[in-house]
Design a protein around this motif. Structure first.
Motif, PDB file in Angstrom:
ATOM      1  N   THR A 255       0.839  -1.349  -0.090  1.00  0.00           N
ATOM      2  CA  THR A 255      -0.101  -0.086  -0.113  1.00  0.00           C
ATOM      3  C   THR A 255       0.891   1.162   0.066  1.00  0.00           C
ATOM      4  OG1 THR A 255      -2.190  -1.126   1.012  1.00  0.00           O
ATOM      5  CG2 THR A 255      -1.622   1.299   1.218  1.00  0.00           C
ATOM      6  N   LEU A 256       1.994   1.149   0.684  1.00  0.00           N
ATOM      7  CA  LEU A 256       2.712   2.547   1.082  1.00  0.00           C
ATOM      8  C   LEU A 256       3.547   2.854  -0.308  1.00  0.00           C
ATOM      9  CD1 LEU A 256       3.873   4.405   2.832  1.00  0.00           C
ATOM     10  CD2 LEU A 256       5.805   2.701   3.672  1.00  0.00           C
ATOM     11  N   ALA A 257       4.013   1.777  -1.056  1.00  0.00           N
ATOM     12  CA  ALA A 257       4.678   1.659  -2.318  1.00  0.00           C
ATOM     13  C   ALA A 257       3.528   2.378  -3.555  1.00  0.00           C
ATOM     14  CB  ALA A 257       4.897   0.116  -2.785  1.00  0.00           C
ATOM     15  N   LEU A 258       2.242   1.727  -3.379  1.00  0.00           N
ATOM     16  CA  LEU A 258       1.293   2.088  -4.193  1.00  0.00           C
ATOM     17  C   LEU A 258       1.106   3.660  -4.244  1.00  0.00           C
ATOM     18  CD1 LEU A 258      -1.166  -0.492  -5.023  1.00  0.00           C
ATOM     19  CD2 LEU A 258      -2.150   1.705  -5.070  1.00  0.00           C
ATOM     20  N   LEU A 259       0.994   4.181  -2.840  1.00  0.00           N
ATOM     21  CA  LEU A 259       0.429   5.650  -2.587  1.00  0.00           C
ATOM     22  C   LEU A 259       1.511   6.525  -2.920  1.00  0.00           C
ATOM     23  CD1 LEU A 259      -2.075   4.950   0.469  1.00  0.00           C
ATOM     24  CD2 LEU A 259      -2.652   5.209  -2.147  1.00  0.00           C
ATOM     25  N   THR A 260       2.848   6.164  -2.681  1.00  0.00           N
ATOM     26  CA  THR A 260       3.967   7.002  -2.658  1.00  0.00           C
ATOM     27  C   THR A 260       4.967   6.813  -3.871  1.00  0.00           C
ATOM     28  OG1 THR A 260       5.253   5.588  -1.334  1.00  0.00           O
ATOM     29  CG2 THR A 260       3.678   7.316  -0.168  1.00  0.00           C
ATOM     30  N   GLY A 261       4.868   5.674  -4.487  1.00  0.00           N
ATOM     31  CA  GLY A 261       5.852   5.380  -5.489  1.00  0.00           C
ATOM     32  C   GLY A 261       7.141   5.098  -5.102  1.00  0.00           C
ATOM     33  N   THR A 262       7.328   4.828  -3.942  1.00  0.00           N
ATOM     34  CA  THR A 262       8.913   4.498  -3.179  1.00  0.00           C
ATOM     35  C   THR A 262       8.650   2.735  -3.114  1.00  0.00           C
ATOM     36  OG1 THR A 262       7.888   4.708  -0.881  1.00  0.00           O
ATOM     37  CG2 THR A 262       8.911   6.462  -1.931  1.00  0.00           C
ATOM     38  N   THR A 263      10.014   2.473  -2.489  1.00  0.00           N
ATOM     39  CA  THR A 263      10.085   0.935  -2.413  1.00  0.00           C
ATOM     40  C   THR A 263      10.562   0.888  -0.849  1.00  0.00           C
ATOM     41  OG1 THR A 263      11.028   0.845  -4.562  1.00  0.00           O
ATOM     42  CG2 THR A 263      11.464  -1.165  -2.931  1.00  0.00           C
ATOM     43  N   PRO A 264       9.357   0.479  -0.265  1.00  0.00           N
ATOM     44  CA  PRO A 264       9.673   0.248   1.229  1.00  0.00           C
ATOM     45  C   PRO A 264      10.563  -1.256   1.765  1.00  0.00           C
ATOM     46  CG  PRO A 264       7.130   0.585   0.884  1.00  0.00           C
ATOM     47  CD  PRO A 264       8.054   0.296  -0.459  1.00  0.00           C
ATOM     48  N   ASP A 265      11.162  -0.985   2.693  1.00  0.00           N
ATOM     49  CA  ASP A 265      12.190  -2.151   3.003  1.00  0.00           C
ATOM     50  C   ASP A 265      11.365  -3.162   4.009  1.00  0.00           C
ATOM     51  OD1 ASP A 265      13.797  -3.781   4.412  1.00  0.00           O
ATOM     52  OD2 ASP A 265      15.538  -2.219   4.201  1.00  0.00           O
ATOM     53  N   LEU A 266      11.124  -4.318   3.454  1.00  0.00           N
ATOM     54  CA  LEU A 266      10.301  -5.378   4.148  1.00  0.00           C
ATOM     55  C   LEU A 266      10.860  -5.533   5.596  1.00  0.00           C
ATOM     56  CD1 LEU A 266       8.923  -8.076   1.984  1.00  0.00           C
ATOM     57  CD2 LEU A 266       7.620  -6.369   3.118  1.00  0.00           C
ATOM     58  N   ASP A 267      12.263  -5.790   5.581  1.00  0.00           N
ATOM     59  CA  ASP A 267      12.977  -6.358   6.776  1.00  0.00           C
ATOM     60  C   ASP A 267      12.797  -5.312   7.706  1.00  0.00           C
ATOM     61  OD1 ASP A 267      13.706  -8.844   5.892  1.00  0.00           O
ATOM     62  OD2 ASP A 267      15.245  -8.202   4.712  1.00  0.00           O
ATOM     63  N   ARG A 268      13.108  -4.010   7.499  1.00  0.00           N
ATOM     64  CA  ARG A 268      12.989  -2.813   8.370  1.00  0.00           C
ATOM     65  C   ARG A 268      11.794  -2.640   8.977  1.00  0.00           C
ATOM     66  NH1 ARG A 268      15.582   2.221   5.844  1.00  0.00           N
ATOM     67  NH2 ARG A 268      13.448   2.137   4.489  1.00  0.00           N
ATOM     68  N   MET A 269      10.514  -2.830   8.050  1.00  0.00           N
ATOM     69  CA  MET A 269       9.092  -2.713   8.455  1.00  0.00           C
ATOM     70  C   MET A 269       8.561  -3.924   9.650  1.00  0.00           C
ATOM     71  SD  MET A 269       6.972  -1.566   5.127  1.00  0.00           S
ATOM     72  CE  MET A 269       5.324  -1.205   6.210  1.00  0.00           C
ATOM     73  N   ARG A 270       9.349  -5.093   9.322  1.00  0.00           N
ATOM     74  CA  ARG A 270       9.349  -6.363  10.139  1.00  0.00           C
ATOM     75  C   ARG A 270       9.794  -5.833  11.774  1.00  0.00           C
ATOM     76  NH1 ARG A 270       6.555 -11.242  10.758  1.00  0.00           N
ATOM     77  NH2 ARG A 270       6.968 -11.406  12.941  1.00  0.00           N
ATOM     78  N   ARG A 271      11.014  -5.221  11.478  1.00  0.00           N
ATOM     79  CA  ARG A 271      11.501  -4.910  12.743  1.00  0.00           C
ATOM     80  C   ARG A 271      10.795  -3.740  13.614  1.00  0.00           C
ATOM     81  NH1 ARG A 271      16.205  -5.129   9.455  1.00  0.00           N
ATOM     82  NH2 ARG A 271      16.676  -2.705   9.597  1.00  0.00           N
ATOM     83  N   HIS A 272      10.328  -2.986  12.669  1.00  0.00           N
ATOM     84  CA  HIS A 272       9.238  -2.011  13.445  1.00  0.00           C
ATOM     85  C   HIS A 272       8.128  -2.608  13.965  1.00  0.00           C
ATOM     86  CE1 HIS A 272      10.440   1.183  10.154  1.00  0.00           C
ATOM     87  NE2 HIS A 272      11.393   1.334  11.386  1.00  0.00           N
ATOM     88  N   LEU A 273       7.403  -3.722  13.324  1.00  0.00           N
ATOM     89  CA  LEU A 273       6.247  -4.573  13.851  1.00  0.00           C
ATOM     90  C   LEU A 273       6.852  -5.155  15.062  1.00  0.00           C
ATOM     91  CD1 LEU A 273       3.488  -5.571  13.719  1.00  0.00           C
ATOM     92  CD2 LEU A 273       4.311  -7.640  12.465  1.00  0.00           C
ATOM     93  N   SER A 274       7.871  -5.706  15.269  1.00  0.00           N
ATOM     94  CA  SER A 274       8.340  -6.475  16.508  1.00  0.00           C
ATOM     95  C   SER A 274       8.638  -5.601  17.743  1.00  0.00           C
ATOM     96  CB  SER A 274       9.487  -7.082  16.224  1.00  0.00           C
ATOM     97  OG  SER A 274      10.509  -6.498  15.727  1.00  0.00           O
ATOM     98  N   GLU A 275       8.626  -4.202  17.234  1.00  0.00           N
ATOM     99  CA  GLU A 275       8.795  -3.129  18.367  1.00  0.00           C
ATOM    100  C   GLU A 275       7.509  -2.722  18.825  1.00  0.00           C
ATOM    101  OE1 GLU A 275      11.217  -0.361  16.320  1.00  0.00           O
ATOM    102  OE2 GLU A 275      13.099  -1.935  16.583  1.00  0.00           O
ATOM    103  N   LEU A 276       6.461  -2.884  18.319  1.00  0.00           N
ATOM    104  CA  LEU A 276       4.988  -2.470  18.364  1.00  0.00           C
ATOM    105  C   LEU A 276       4.294  -2.982  19.642  1.00  0.00           C
ATOM    106  CD1 LEU A 276       3.789  -1.281  15.128  1.00  0.00           C
ATOM    107  CD2 LEU A 276       4.869   0.042  16.621  1.00  0.00           C
TER     108      LEU A 276
END
Ligand code: NAD
Length: 276
Positions: A255-276
């Motif tokens: 969704t983030l990629a689609l709305l912004t045209g960027t390439t999110p980092d899946l591993d970094r997002m996964r680390r974020h999730l584990s901190e939530l």
């Protein structure tokens, strides 16, 4: 002038959603001007529309329960996948046009490829034929897998099987009574839990895990908690496992990629999730 992204999640009972933090942390790491807020339908007038939010500055949306089908009538255009699924979880805004997409199925698939690379997925059992199960089954059928779908409510699995067969006449898709899941596992490569069973407030296992063998892979859509009773049994059996965080993070990234045209980092997002 940098683009201002003002994204909102539309749904009911979304107060505890991980999405704002997942999106905003990754957007910050990508250097975007990006906010993600909650639009809880329980606190909005019944006639409220996406267009009103666009008028107030919204540049894109995530859509969740119970609005994934209800928003269709507000949209000007649908991606082919969203049309085939009959459900939308992302809306982009192009001038005055609202365009519906679905990143649940592609999110499941990229989560599977990223988390369990190289697993065989010729035959897969999907348990649960609701919103998540529809996206998962659709994604697997697209890869060419033979898919068996079971739901405690047989009308729901039969309906999903019929819709998928209509869309993919060449595919092999069968409905399965829930009590047949353990027997079907004997010839399956993997199984996906797409029921709420295992999440907080819905304890237990979606099927008898005694039929799991070490050669199976097991994927969850439940992400609260990340380690469900099903995954604990599967790990103890020696199965390769994918938790529900994989689909959650991958659909958010898409969704983030689609709305912004960027390439999110899946591993970094996964680390974020584990901190939530
Ligand atoms: P839903 O209500 O649309 O569908 C759930 C289905 O499971 C129903 O058809 C129900 O009859 C069936 N079911 C319930 N218990 C069962 C059992 N014991 N055996 C077989 N079928 C059973 O719900 P949904 O929107 O599909 O959500 C299901 C789960 O998926 C929730 O926990 C949700 O949080 C999760 N989810 C996760 C993601 C993700 O990105 N990881 C995305 C969407 C949903």
């Amino acid at each position: 002038v940098p683009v201002r992204h003002r994204v909102a999640l539309v749904g009911a009972g979304i107060g505890g959603s991980f999405s704002p933090a997942l999106h905003e942390r990754e957007a910050a790491a990508l250097g975007l001007d990006y906010t993600y807020r909650l639009l809880d339908l329980d606190h909005l007038p019944a006639r409220w529309t996406l267009r009103e939010a666009v008028g107030e500055g919204a540049t894109g949306f995530n859509v969740t329960h119970p609005a994934k089908q209800a928003v269709l009538e507000q949209l000007d255009e649908l991606s082919p996948d969203a049309r085939a699924l009959g459900a939308v979880n992302t809306v982009s805004v192009d001038g005055d046009r609202l365009i519906g997409h679905n990143t649940d199925h592609s999110g499941f698939l990229s989560g599977l490829r990223h988390g369990l690379p190289d697993v065989r997925q010729d035959r897969v059992v999907v348990v649960g034929a609701g919103g998540a199960g529809s996206a998962v089954a659709y994604a697997l059928v697209v890869t060419g897998a033979v898919v068996a779908i079971a739901d405690a409510d047989p009308a729901r699995s039969e309906d999903l099987v019929a819709r998928l067969r209509e869309r993919f006449p060449e595919a092999t898709i069968t409905g399965l009574p829930v009590e047949r899941v353990p027997a079907e596992l004997a010839r399956a490569d993997g199984v996906v839990n797409a029921t709420p069973i295992g999440m907080t407030g819905h304890p237990g296992r979606p099927f008898d895990t005694g039929a799991l063998e070490p050669r199976h892979w097991v994927a969850e859509v439940v992400y609260r908690p990340l380690s469900t009773a099903l995954l604990q049994d599967a790990r103890a059996t020696g199965c390769r496992c994918l938790d529900g965080g994989a689909m959650l993070v991958s659909q958010a990234a898409r969704t983030l990629a689609l709305l912004t045209g960027t390439t999110p980092d899946l591993d970094r997002m996964r680390r974020h999730l584990s901190e939530l």
